[in-house]
Design a protein around this motif. Structure first.
Motif, PDB file in Angstrom:
ATOM      1  N   TRP A  35      12.198  19.415 -13.181  1.00 42.70           N
ATOM      2  CA  TRP A  35      13.383  18.814 -12.575  1.00 42.70           C
ATOM      3  C   TRP A  35      13.007  17.530 -11.852  1.00 42.70           C
ATOM      4  O   TRP A  35      11.957  17.453 -11.212  1.00 42.70           O
ATOM      5  N   ALA A  36      13.874  16.566 -11.922  1.00 42.77           N
ATOM      6  CA  ALA A  36      13.699  15.316 -11.186  1.00 42.77           C
ATOM      7  C   ALA A  36      15.030  14.957 -10.553  1.00 42.77           C
ATOM      8  O   ALA A  36      16.084  15.128 -11.163  1.00 42.77           O
ATOM      9  N   CYS A  37      14.968  14.469  -9.330  1.00 46.28           N
ATOM     10  CA  CYS A  37      16.176  14.080  -8.609  1.00 46.28           C
ATOM     11  C   CYS A  37      15.975  12.672  -8.046  1.00 46.28           C
ATOM     12  O   CYS A  37      15.019  12.428  -7.317  1.00 46.28           O
ATOM     13  N   ASP A  38      16.870  11.772  -8.415  1.00 43.21           N
ATOM     14  CA  ASP A  38      16.831  10.395  -7.941  1.00 43.21           C
ATOM     15  C   ASP A  38      17.797  10.274  -6.765  1.00 43.21           C
ATOM     16  O   ASP A  38      19.004  10.437  -6.928  1.00 43.21           O
ATOM     17  N   LEU A  39      17.278  10.006  -5.585  1.00 47.40           N
ATOM     18  CA  LEU A  39      18.080   9.949  -4.366  1.00 47.40           C
ATOM     19  C   LEU A  39      18.537   8.537  -4.015  1.00 47.40           C
ATOM     20  O   LEU A  39      19.130   8.333  -2.957  1.00 47.40           O
TER      21      LEU A  39
END
Length: 196
Positions: free
Chosen positions: A30-34
């Motif tokens: 999983w990757a989350c771009d904030l």
């Protein structure tokens, strides 16, 4: 930017030579771009309320708001991954840390893990600039790291020459060739981040 997300492969094939991993429920990427997430106070408090008191305190202990945001998302991702894989409510997930600081799920027994097809379920998280990533596996020990391109780093030096100097004796000839190939296309900072 190419990233791997659970079973939704978003991959820039020209940059990475990565085969798809087995479609096992416990094998998460999983990757989350904030970068564009600006939570309002009510949203922030609601999300913070999903964490146990010790995690809320750890998030608040981070000095800068950007660090608090990464810490909150990291902890939420860890809890959600364990909940998803072990089929337990988020509120039943117990996250502890090794002496080295690596998080692990401590609430499920070995028998319960095996019953969910995850006899050695483990995960790791990392963050840099606006990115938070998580990798998990049912049986294998995993680690993950992330390095954001310079343009995504607030306050980081954008001078490419400094990066070249810093990694002069570290990167292999093939890695430098990849950096120089991207340099010709104008994305030298991205290439250096991928190669490093």
């Amino acid at each position: 930017m190419g990233v791997l997300l659970s079973r939704e492969h978003v991959l820039d094939a020209g940059r990475f030579d990565v085969p798809p991993w087995p479609p096992e429920p416990a094998d998460l990427r999983w990757a989350c771009d904030l970068s564009e997430w600006q939570p309002r106070a009510a949203e922030w408090e609601m999300l913070l309320g999903l964490l146990p008191p010790s995690d809320r305190e750890a998030v608040h202990a981070m000095g800068a708001a950007v660090d608090q945001k990464r810490a909150l998302v990291s902890r939420l991702m860890q809890r959600r991954a364990a909940s998803f894989v072990l089929a337990v409510p988020d509120s039943d997930v117990v996250i502890r840390r090794t002496r080295a600081g690596k998080p692990f799920e401590a609430g499920e027994s070995a028998a319960a893990r095996a019953a969910h097809g995850a006899p050695n379920f483990n995960f790791n998280v990392a963050h840099d600039a606006c990115l938070v990533v998580l990798a998990a596996d049912a049986a294998l020990l995993v680690g993950v790291d992330v390095c954001s391109p310079f343009r995504l780093r607030a306050g980081a030096p954008a001078e490419y020459a400094g990066l070249v100097s810093a990694f002069e004796g570290v990167l292999t000839a093939d890695e430098w060739a990849a950096v120089r190939g991207e340099e010709a296309e104008g994305d030298a900072d991205d290439a250096a981040a991928v190669s490093a």
